[in-house]
Design an enzyme around this catalytic site. Structure first.
Site, PDB file in Angstrom:
ATOM      1  CG  ASP A 186     -67.899 -10.255  92.670  1.00  0.00           C
ATOM      2  OD1 ASP A 186     -67.455 -10.105  91.507  1.00  0.00           O
ATOM      3  OD2 ASP A 186     -67.390 -11.051  93.481  1.00  0.00           O
ATOM      4  N   GLY A 187     -70.085 -10.953  90.455  1.00  0.00           N
ATOM      5  CA  GLY A 187     -70.636 -12.206  89.939  1.00  0.00           C
ATOM      6  C   GLY A 187     -71.050 -12.155  88.471  1.00  0.00           C
ATOM      7  CG  HIS A 190     -68.713  -7.194  82.675  1.00  0.00           C
ATOM      8  ND1 HIS A 190     -68.637  -7.459  84.018  1.00  0.00           N
ATOM      9  CD2 HIS A 190     -67.550  -7.662  82.147  1.00  0.00           C
ATOM     10  CE1 HIS A 190     -67.494  -8.068  84.287  1.00  0.00           C
ATOM     11  NE2 HIS A 190     -66.810  -8.208  83.165  1.00  0.00           N
ATOM     12  CG  LEU A 213     -80.079   7.662  94.659  1.00  0.00           C
ATOM     13  CD1 LEU A 213     -80.104   7.047  96.057  1.00  0.00           C
ATOM     14  CD2 LEU A 213     -80.392   6.562  93.631  1.00  0.00           C
ATOM     15  NE  ARG A 258     -67.570  -9.587  96.859  1.00  0.00           N
ATOM     16  CZ  ARG A 258     -66.301  -9.311  96.624  1.00  0.00           C
ATOM     17  NH1 ARG A 258     -65.598  -8.648  97.532  1.00  0.00           N
ATOM     18  NH2 ARG A 258     -65.719  -9.696  95.509  1.00  0.00           N
TER      19      ARG A 258
HETATM   20  C1  IPE Z   1     -64.776  -6.356  93.344  1.00  0.00           C
HETATM   21  O1  IPE Z   1     -64.976  -7.539  92.673  1.00  0.00           O
HETATM   22  C2  IPE Z   1     -64.776  -5.192  92.393  1.00  0.00           C
HETATM   23  C3  IPE Z   1     -66.029  -4.909  91.719  1.00  0.00           C
HETATM   24  C4  IPE Z   1     -67.178  -5.546  91.855  1.00  0.00           C
HETATM   25  C5  IPE Z   1     -65.990  -3.783  90.838  1.00  0.00           C
HETATM   26  P1  IPE Z   1     -63.767  -8.461  92.185  1.00  0.00           P
HETATM   27  O2  IPE Z   1     -64.371  -9.586  91.443  1.00  0.00           O
HETATM   28  O3  IPE Z   1     -62.760  -7.640  91.462  1.00  0.00           O
HETATM   29  O4  IPE Z   1     -63.145  -8.923  93.561  1.00  0.00           O
HETATM   30  P2  IPE Z   1     -62.221 -10.177  93.905  1.00  0.00           P
HETATM   31  O5  IPE Z   1     -61.115 -10.212  92.892  1.00  0.00           O
HETATM   32  O6  IPE Z   1     -63.086 -11.394  93.811  1.00  0.00           O
HETATM   33  O7  IPE Z   1     -61.757  -9.931  95.302  1.00  0.00           O
HETATM   34  C1  IPE Z   2     -68.103  -7.876  88.925  1.00  0.00           C
HETATM   35  O1  IPE Z   2     -68.213  -9.122  88.312  1.00  0.00           O
HETATM   36  C2  IPE Z   2     -67.814  -6.778  87.931  1.00  0.00           C
HETATM   37  C3  IPE Z   2     -66.432  -6.271  87.967  1.00  0.00           C
HETATM   38  C4  IPE Z   2     -65.517  -6.648  88.796  1.00  0.00           C
HETATM   39  C5  IPE Z   2     -66.096  -5.266  87.012  1.00  0.00           C
HETATM   40  P1  IPE Z   2     -66.957 -10.033  88.000  1.00  0.00           P
HETATM   41  O2  IPE Z   2     -66.454  -9.716  86.646  1.00  0.00           O
HETATM   42  O3  IPE Z   2     -65.952  -9.913  89.088  1.00  0.00           O
HETATM   43  O4  IPE Z   2     -67.618 -11.461  87.997  1.00  0.00           O
HETATM   44  P2  IPE Z   2     -67.058 -12.781  88.680  1.00  0.00           P
HETATM   45  O5  IPE Z   2     -66.823 -12.450  90.122  1.00  0.00           O
HETATM   46  O6  IPE Z   2     -65.800 -13.147  87.967  1.00  0.00           O
HETATM   47  O7  IPE Z   2     -68.154 -13.760  88.491  1.00  0.00           O
HETATM   48 MG    MG Z   3     -65.679 -10.902  90.836  1.00  0.00          MG
END
Ligand code: IPE
Ligand code: IPE
Ligand code: MG
Length: 242
Positions: A16-17, A33, A127, A184
């Protein structure tokens, strides 16, 4: 680094992020991404280095469809491109790829790419890489319950035989050991519908590092933290008995 005995066998990651990483640099979220796919590549290399047996990554949740259509389209395009680009090298490194989640929602090109990657790598054993796409923990558990109910209705199963092991075996990861370590990135302290059943006794690790910045050193920091945990599974562990 930690001794091999205290390394996790199965690591699950919410990557995430990405969006925030890009926005902080004044770039479109989808650039995040793109950078995120490099971070995944580095993470797989580190997992291979430490001989981790299973790596399960959350690439797209069943709730991510609620994002703007343009982001979803770009994300799935990037996913297909990365898949086609990386499969050969992953195969050469002995990585077996499996996708978990409902792939019926994806277009034929993507479904075909996923099936080909699974087929090409199915005999690899260095793996196991589970990629969760259009995955949701609730849907996974509900699907397992439905299949068991159908087996009961067909008289193939007695409802008394349904216990946690039987239900767990029906899940997408039902043939695998549960994650030892969950990571996470991105600072949020939640599970976002990832592996709800399997994480029951997993060690949880949260880091502020945004996924595109996550590197070998960050992964090693998580492994070091894991090595210091005492897993008790409801028992008393190393605590002295009075
Ligand atoms: C979780 O992240 C899903 C993935 C990393 C693929 P999200 O960004 O979708 O989660 P929330 O919305 O912050 O809970
Ligand atoms: C995680 O990063 C990737 C996916 C959920 C596909 P985000 O797109 O959720 O990035 P943030 O959390 O908005 O920074
Ligand atoms: Mg996110």
């Amino acid at each position: 680094m930690t001794s091999p005995a205290s390394l996790p066998e199965h690591v699950a990651i919410i990557m995430d992020g990405n969006g925030r990483w890009a926005l902080r640099q004044g770039r479109p979220r989808t650039d995040g991404h793109e950078a995120g796919s490099d971070a995944l590549k580095r993470t797989i290399e580190t997992a291979l280095k430490y001989r981790i047996r299973i790596l399960t990554v959350y690439a797209f949740s069943s709730e991510n469809w609620s994002r703007p259509k343009s982001e979803v389209r770009k994300l799935l395009e990037l996913f297909l491109r990365a898949l086609n680009r990386e499969v050969r090298e992953l195969d050469e490194h002995g990585v077996r790829i499996r996708f978990v989640g409902d792939r019926s929602a994806f277009n034929p090109a993507l479904r075909d790419g996923m099936a080909r990657a699974e087929k090409r790598t199915r005999d690899n054993s260095a793996l196991l890489l589970n990629v969760a796409v259009n995955y949701g923990g609730h849907a996974d558990i509900a699907g397992a319950a439905r299949r068991l109910a159908e087996a009961v209705a067909r008289d193939e199963l007695d409802s008394k035989q349904i216990d946690a092991d039987r239900l767990g075996a029906e899940l997408a990861l039902g043939d695998q050991i549960p994650p030892d370590l969950f990571i996470r990135t991105g600072g949020e302290m939640r599970l976002s519908n990832f592996l709800l059943w399997e994480l029951a006794y997993t060690e949880l690790y949260f880091t502020e590092v945004l996924w595109p910045d996550f590197d070998g050193g960050d992964f090693e920091a998580a492994l070091d933290d894991y090595a210091r945990r005492e897993r008790r599974f409801g028992g008393l562990g190393e605590v002295k008995h009075a």
